[in-house]
Design an enzyme around this catalytic site. Structure first.
Site, mmCIF file in Angstrom:
data_model
loop_
_atom_site.group_PDB
_atom_site.id
_atom_site.type_symbol
_atom_site.label_atom_id
_atom_site.label_comp_id
_atom_site.label_asym_id
_atom_site.label_seq_id
_atom_site.Cartn_x
_atom_site.Cartn_y
_atom_site.Cartn_z
ATOM 1 N N ALA A 210 -35.874 -9.123 27.447
ATOM 2 C CA ALA A 210 -36.425 -8.149 27.261
ATOM 3 C C ALA A 210 -35.810 -6.972 27.978
ATOM 4 C CB ALA A 210 -37.912 -8.815 27.320
ATOM 5 N N GLY B 222 -36.155 -13.199 27.227
ATOM 6 C CA GLY B 222 -35.843 -12.634 25.781
ATOM 7 C C GLY B 222 -35.114 -12.785 25.156
ATOM 8 N N GLU C 264 -35.274 -17.742 24.689
ATOM 9 C CA GLU C 264 -35.876 -17.533 23.462
ATOM 10 C C GLU C 264 -35.908 -16.725 22.657
ATOM 11 O OE1 GLU C 264 -38.883 -14.420 26.345
ATOM 12 O OE2 GLU C 264 -40.665 -16.549 25.519
ATOM 13 N N GLU D 86 -38.385 -15.304 34.315
ATOM 14 C CA GLU D 86 -40.102 -13.801 33.956
ATOM 15 C C GLU D 86 -40.198 -13.533 35.152
ATOM 16 O OE1 GLU D 86 -38.987 -15.815 31.577
ATOM 17 O OE2 GLU D 86 -38.643 -14.427 30.061
HETATM 18 N N1 COA Z 1 -33.460 -5.354 30.984
HETATM 19 C C1 COA Z 1 -32.521 -3.966 30.991
HETATM 20 N N2 COA Z 1 -31.835 -3.486 32.337
HETATM 21 C C2 COA Z 1 -31.227 -5.041 32.128
HETATM 22 C C3 COA Z 1 -32.119 -6.143 32.052
HETATM 23 C C4 COA Z 1 -33.327 -5.944 31.590
HETATM 24 N N3 COA Z 1 -33.341 -7.516 31.384
HETATM 25 N N4 COA Z 1 -30.820 -6.796 32.861
HETATM 26 C C5 COA Z 1 -30.253 -6.253 33.262
HETATM 27 N N5 COA Z 1 -30.127 -5.340 33.159
HETATM 28 C C6 COA Z 1 -29.399 -3.865 33.552
HETATM 29 C C7 COA Z 1 -29.746 -3.824 35.268
HETATM 30 O O1 COA Z 1 -31.084 -2.518 36.069
HETATM 31 C C8 COA Z 1 -28.696 -2.200 35.914
HETATM 32 O O2 COA Z 1 -28.642 -1.474 35.585
HETATM 33 P P1 COA Z 1 -28.086 -0.063 36.381
HETATM 34 O O3 COA Z 1 -26.220 -0.631 36.569
HETATM 35 O O4 COA Z 1 -28.707 1.018 35.494
HETATM 36 O O5 COA Z 1 -28.382 -0.360 37.368
HETATM 37 C C9 COA Z 1 -27.814 -3.599 34.694
HETATM 38 O O6 COA Z 1 -28.451 -3.931 33.602
HETATM 39 C C10 COA Z 1 -26.261 -4.440 35.396
HETATM 40 O O7 COA Z 1 -27.549 -5.468 36.016
HETATM 41 P P2 COA Z 1 -26.829 -5.915 37.243
HETATM 42 O O8 COA Z 1 -28.118 -6.846 37.659
HETATM 43 O O9 COA Z 1 -26.176 -5.284 38.516
HETATM 44 O O10 COA Z 1 -25.707 -7.253 36.379
HETATM 45 P P3 COA Z 1 -25.178 -8.423 37.251
HETATM 46 O O11 COA Z 1 -24.545 -8.913 36.339
HETATM 47 O O12 COA Z 1 -25.727 -8.883 38.547
HETATM 48 O O13 COA Z 1 -26.231 -9.556 36.835
HETATM 49 C C11 COA Z 1 -28.003 -10.065 35.932
HETATM 50 C C12 COA Z 1 -26.789 -9.704 34.871
HETATM 51 C C13 COA Z 1 -28.772 -10.915 33.828
HETATM 52 C C14 COA Z 1 -28.385 -11.627 35.949
HETATM 53 C C15 COA Z 1 -29.554 -9.446 36.160
HETATM 54 O O14 COA Z 1 -29.225 -8.133 35.766
HETATM 55 C C16 COA Z 1 -30.518 -10.037 35.488
HETATM 56 O O15 COA Z 1 -31.834 -11.406 36.616
HETATM 57 N N6 COA Z 1 -31.479 -9.258 34.996
HETATM 58 C C17 COA Z 1 -33.048 -9.386 34.967
HETATM 59 C C18 COA Z 1 -32.990 -10.537 33.594
HETATM 60 C C19 COA Z 1 -34.430 -11.187 33.052
HETATM 61 O O16 COA Z 1 -35.551 -10.895 34.243
HETATM 62 N N7 COA Z 1 -34.815 -11.065 31.627
HETATM 63 C C20 COA Z 1 -35.766 -11.326 31.806
HETATM 64 C C21 COA Z 1 -36.716 -10.245 31.655
HETATM 65 S S1 COA Z 1 -38.933 -10.535 30.824
#
Ligand code: COA
Length: 257
Positions: free
Chosen positions: A64, A108, A111, A131
């Site tokens: 999400a 998501g 999911e 989450e």
């Molecule tokens: N929603 C919105 N933005 C997201 C996102 C998400 N689910 N996942 C990553 N992003 C954004 C980050 O904020 C970052 O934005 P920025 O460039 O403006 O700073 C960009 O995407 C890159 O993310 P980053 O964390 O720097 O990349 P990474 O390769 O180091 O790690 C992930 C990738 C996916 C492992 C990490 O971003 C992450 O854990 N994201 C959250 C996943 C999550 O919790 N999903 C469930 C949501 S309910």
């Protein structure tokens, strides 16, 4: 609708949706709306017999859009019954949906993959419900589907710590139907979808219904449902064709009636 976050294609009798919302494919409200519409259109298109969902070349979906959550409160989520429509749209689709997952399938995204009927995982795939790290929990079926797929102990650990499963671990745990090299993900997933389109469409629908109900019904009810669907297929022309073709040692030509 002109889609902004997904690419929709028809390849033979397979409807293909590729998520295309940027590097990590965050699952925004708009993307989900587009996805529901695309699935609905394929569902109602008689020429489509199977649906496939891919991410982009590197990532399936990182979940999400967390940035959308920043300004949302309980009243927004509850009054809009957020994710209710999405959950039902997938459950109500009667055609098989296959997820071809590479890279992150988180929150998501995981999911969404689990809402499909089968997951083919590329070696790079990572599955997780992180989450908890945001002080939240899944809302699109994660705690229910993951637990049914891999069992309580592994699901609980993943949900309570945000830990992920690699593709191989997901395979061993029963979350995915198989793991393929990344370079082969699209071809293998399409080959599986094409194989399904060669089968009798009404039998495919009946089998999907029976197997999905196996997760919900007591055994006696499930066995009865299966038996009644089996009986019903004896009313189809495709059953006559399938049996006749076997006896005549030729390939059946199913027509979906
Ligand atoms: N929603 C919105 N933005 C997201 C996102 C998400 N689910 N996942 C990553 N992003 C954004 C980050 O904020 C970052 O934005 P920025 O460039 O403006 O700073 C960009 O995407 C890159 O993310 P980053 O964390 O720097 O990349 P990474 O390769 O180091 O790690 C992930 C990738 C996916 C492992 C990490 O971003 C992450 O854990 N994201 C959250 C996943 C999550 O919790 N999903 C469930 C949501 S309910």
């Amino acid at each position: 609708m002109a889609y902004e976050n997904i690419i929709v294609e028809t390849r033979g009798q397979v409807g293909v949706v590729s998520l295309s919302a940027g590097k990590l494919n965050p699952l925004s409200k708009k993307l989900l709306q587009e996805l529901i519409e695309a699935i609905h259109n394929f569902e109602t298109d008689n020429s489509i017999l199977c649906i496939v969902i891919f991410g982009n070349d590197e990532v399936f979906c990182a979940g999400a859009n967390i940035k959308e959550f920043a300004d949302e409160n309980f009243v927004d989520m509850f009054s809009q019954n957020r994710f209710g429509e999405e959950t039902e749209a997938f459950r109500n689709c009667r055609k098989p949906i296959i997820a071809g997952v590479n890279g992150y399938a988180l929150g998501g995204g995981c999911e969404l993959a689990m809402s499909c009927d089968m997951i083919i995982a590329a070696e790079s795939a990572q599955f997780g419900q992180p989450e908890i790290l945001l002080g939240l929990m899944p809302g699109l079926g994660g705690s229910q589907r993951m637990t049914r797929a891999i069992g309580k102990a592994k699901s609980m650990e993943m949900h309570l710590t945000g830990s992920r499963l690699t593709a191989m671990e997901a395979d061993q745990a029963g979350l995915v139907s198989r793991v393929v090299p990344d370079a082969d993900l699209k071809a293998e997933t399409m080959a599986l979808a094409n194989k399904i389109t060669e089968q009798a469409p009404l039998a495919v629908m009946a089998i999907k219904e029976a197997i999905n109900k196996a997760e919900e019904l007591p055994l006696s009810e499930g066995l009865l449902l299966e038996r009644r669907l089996f009986h019903a297929l004896f009313a189809t022309e495709d059953k006559n064709e399938g049996v006749r073709a076997f006896i005549e040692k030729r390939k059946p030509e199913f027509k979906g009636n």
